[in-house]
Design a protein around this motif. Sequence first.
Motif, mmCIF file in Angstrom:
data_model
loop_
_atom_site.group_PDB
_atom_site.id
_atom_site.type_symbol
_atom_site.label_atom_id
_atom_site.label_comp_id
_atom_site.label_asym_id
_atom_site.label_seq_id
_atom_site.Cartn_x
_atom_site.Cartn_y
_atom_site.Cartn_z
ATOM 1 N N VAL A 149 0.829 -1.199 0.000
ATOM 2 C CA VAL A 149 0.000 0.000 0.000
ATOM 3 C C VAL A 149 0.869 1.257 0.000
ATOM 4 O O VAL A 149 0.606 2.220 -0.727
ATOM 5 C CB VAL A 149 -0.954 -0.011 1.214
ATOM 6 N N VAL A 150 1.913 1.257 0.831
ATOM 7 C CA VAL A 150 2.813 2.415 0.879
ATOM 8 C C VAL A 150 3.451 2.666 -0.483
ATOM 9 O O VAL A 150 3.614 3.812 -0.920
ATOM 10 C CB VAL A 150 3.899 2.201 1.959
ATOM 11 N N ARG A 151 3.800 1.587 -1.190
ATOM 12 C CA ARG A 151 4.405 1.705 -2.514
ATOM 13 C C ARG A 151 3.386 1.930 -3.627
ATOM 14 O O ARG A 151 3.758 2.167 -4.767
ATOM 15 C CB ARG A 151 5.191 0.427 -2.832
ATOM 16 N N GLY A 152 2.092 1.831 -3.291
ATOM 17 C CA GLY A 152 1.070 2.000 -4.310
ATOM 18 C C GLY A 152 0.992 0.849 -5.286
ATOM 19 O O GLY A 152 0.604 1.036 -6.443
ATOM 20 N N VAL A 153 1.337 -0.359 -4.827
ATOM 21 C CA VAL A 153 1.365 -1.536 -5.698
ATOM 22 C C VAL A 153 0.160 -2.412 -5.393
ATOM 23 O O VAL A 153 0.006 -2.897 -4.271
ATOM 24 C CB VAL A 153 2.667 -2.342 -5.498
ATOM 25 N N GLY A 154 -0.694 -2.627 -6.378
ATOM 26 C CA GLY A 154 -1.837 -3.505 -6.228
ATOM 27 C C GLY A 154 -1.549 -4.877 -6.821
ATOM 28 O O GLY A 154 -0.963 -4.990 -7.894
ATOM 29 N N VAL A 155 -1.946 -5.925 -6.122
ATOM 30 C CA VAL A 155 -1.769 -7.299 -6.594
ATOM 31 C C VAL A 155 -3.146 -7.964 -6.519
ATOM 32 O O VAL A 155 -3.642 -8.254 -5.432
ATOM 33 C CB VAL A 155 -0.750 -8.078 -5.739
ATOM 34 N N PRO A 156 -3.804 -8.228 -7.658
ATOM 35 C CA PRO A 156 -5.190 -8.701 -7.635
ATOM 36 C C PRO A 156 -5.378 -10.155 -7.237
ATOM 37 O O PRO A 156 -6.499 -10.584 -7.022
ATOM 38 C CB PRO A 156 -5.642 -8.487 -9.087
ATOM 39 N N GLY A 157 -4.317 -10.942 -7.113
ATOM 40 C CA GLY A 157 -4.457 -12.355 -6.812
ATOM 41 C C GLY A 157 -3.707 -12.765 -5.566
ATOM 42 O O GLY A 157 -3.123 -11.931 -4.853
ATOM 43 N N PRO A 158 -3.661 -14.073 -5.269
ATOM 44 C CA PRO A 158 -3.011 -14.566 -4.052
ATOM 45 C C PRO A 158 -1.524 -14.849 -4.218
ATOM 46 O O PRO A 158 -0.900 -15.366 -3.301
ATOM 47 C CB PRO A 158 -3.772 -15.860 -3.765
ATOM 48 N N ILE A 159 -0.940 -14.539 -5.376
ATOM 49 C CA ILE A 159 0.481 -14.793 -5.626
ATOM 50 C C ILE A 159 1.180 -13.467 -5.841
ATOM 51 O O ILE A 159 0.814 -12.692 -6.741
ATOM 52 C CB ILE A 159 0.683 -15.711 -6.848
ATOM 53 N N ARG A 177 6.361 -3.975 -11.295
ATOM 54 C CA ARG A 177 5.816 -3.122 -10.241
ATOM 55 C C ARG A 177 6.105 -3.660 -8.836
ATOM 56 O O ARG A 177 6.585 -2.916 -7.980
ATOM 57 C CB ARG A 177 4.309 -2.934 -10.440
ATOM 58 N N PRO A 178 5.813 -4.933 -8.540
ATOM 59 C CA PRO A 178 6.148 -5.435 -7.196
ATOM 60 C C PRO A 178 7.639 -5.413 -6.895
ATOM 61 O O PRO A 178 8.028 -5.406 -5.720
ATOM 62 C CB PRO A 178 5.610 -6.870 -7.217
ATOM 63 N N ALA A 179 8.480 -5.401 -7.937
ATOM 64 C CA ALA A 179 9.930 -5.429 -7.712
ATOM 65 C C ALA A 179 10.411 -4.200 -6.948
ATOM 66 O O ALA A 179 11.470 -4.239 -6.303
ATOM 67 C CB ALA A 179 10.667 -5.540 -9.051
ATOM 68 N N THR A 180 9.640 -3.103 -6.993
ATOM 69 C CA THR A 180 10.049 -1.897 -6.264
ATOM 70 C C THR A 180 10.034 -2.109 -4.749
ATOM 71 O O THR A 180 10.691 -1.374 -4.012
ATOM 72 C CB THR A 180 9.120 -0.724 -6.615
ATOM 73 N N ALA A 181 9.280 -3.095 -4.290
ATOM 74 C CA ALA A 181 9.219 -3.389 -2.851
ATOM 75 C C ALA A 181 9.874 -4.712 -2.514
ATOM 76 O O ALA A 181 9.702 -5.218 -1.399
ATOM 77 C CB ALA A 181 7.761 -3.397 -2.393
ATOM 78 N N ALA A 182 10.647 -5.283 -3.451
ATOM 79 C CA ALA A 182 11.186 -6.635 -3.271
ATOM 80 C C ALA A 182 12.079 -6.750 -2.038
ATOM 81 O O ALA A 182 11.962 -7.703 -1.258
ATOM 82 C CB ALA A 182 11.947 -7.060 -4.525
ATOM 83 N N THR A 183 12.969 -5.792 -1.836
ATOM 84 C CA THR A 183 13.907 -5.870 -0.716
ATOM 85 C C THR A 183 13.178 -5.874 0.619
ATOM 86 O O THR A 183 13.445 -6.708 1.500
ATOM 87 C CB THR A 183 14.893 -4.700 -0.764
#
Length: 470
Positions: A425-435, A442-448
């Motif tokens: 949420v802080v990164r503004g990244v939405g993931v519509p599924g359970p994976i 987009r999710p890579a910005t929060a990977a670490t």
Amino acid sequence: MQSFARTFVRNLGLFVLLGAAGPILLVCGAVGLSGSGAAGGAERGVPLVFVVVGLVATVAMGVAAFLFTRRQLGVITDRDQVSTAHHWDDDTLVLWTPRARIPTQGGRLGTAEVCEATLASYGEDWEATYQSYGRDLDPDEPKPRLRLRLRVHPDGGEPFESTHTWRVPSLCLAAVTVGRLVVVAHPTVAEGFDIDWPRSALLSGVRTFRLSGLDGRLVALTGRPDLLLELWRITGVHGRIGMAGDTIDLRRVEPAVATRLQHLVERAAGGRPTPEATPVAEQRARWVVDRLPGERGAFGGVPRRWARAGGHLARGRFLQLRATTTFQHAGPVLETVLRVFPADDAAPVDVAKRLTVPLTYLAVLHHTRQLVLRVGPDRRPYEIDWERSALAAGVSPAVVIAPDGRRFDLTGRFDTLLAIMRLLVVRGVGVPGPILDLRDRRPATAATQVMEVVGAAEPDHSPRPGFPVP
């Protein structure tokens, strides 16, 4: 999640169609007034009545649409706050279910193991997606029909197997998932026994259960089938004993019965035996959630305006669930009390709210009673995010794929999943599924940060739903 504005506009259109007489009267009255001009009061009286009635009806439609939308979406505001639940512990769940409709005279309590469960049908008897049943506290129509293969252990008899289709009350679905039921052997019923669903919910550990001894000592019988069965056999002879919340106070029970129950307090205080492991194959055989209606789990979407304005996620927890006579297709409408834990470590707040609780969530009620709440930018109102709650509760398998391709199964790990959801949420990244695939752009910005949360998570040895990892 549906936005309040869009749902309100849709409901307003529906109410306008259903109550079109109001605007029609308003227009007719306005036309009549303009046509009467400077005529006397007698000629202007009827159009004026039309205007007043039409105006009241039109305003009532808007108010009704707003209230219906607020109830439908389950928005929690300061007006829902209560103070009566503050004495309850955070691990409390008081579950008020309809009474069992089975003969008790001449019946003997026993237990049954669920060897296999499949969903036979649900919804074929419904006339609409939203129904109320008046004074009928336990209607059959909204209950899912499950085909259960049981290993029955009657009191004082030889175990035997039985396969039959049962109507399962929504609030007792988790007893099937756990696989431990209470049966009443009775010669007058077709199968030779019937299932006591409210007691099954207690036996499975879904509802908390405590005893307050004659000396005031408080012990928990939650998840102690041996002690619960003995308590019911003792109280069955002397009639039911009422509970306040989730506790029976022996100091308020008839002395002869209280003396017999006091030894249960001593046994519970002495510790509990090691629980028997349940084979994973049996857990998967019992699993029916994937065919029940309700929200599926997801890491969740992040509306830009909400996130940029300071919207965030908070934790909630059910303290009480009480059955009503109203049902929606996704699940029953329940009177609930829940405790909200603000994200800024402020004092918890207890609120009472009438909510539709999905059947998928009720089926894992033994695993967690916690919820994910979406909080507005001004720290109010709260709204239950059922997609995120379903994922964190274990309704759906939750998987994180690391940048190097490793897969981490986080199914049912509420604290870990909530921490990851907050990062997204802080990164503004939405993931519509359970994976959550951290190899995606987009999710890579929060990977670490996500991998730090996954690595810091403590091993979870509690029972989990039997999902194969995708």
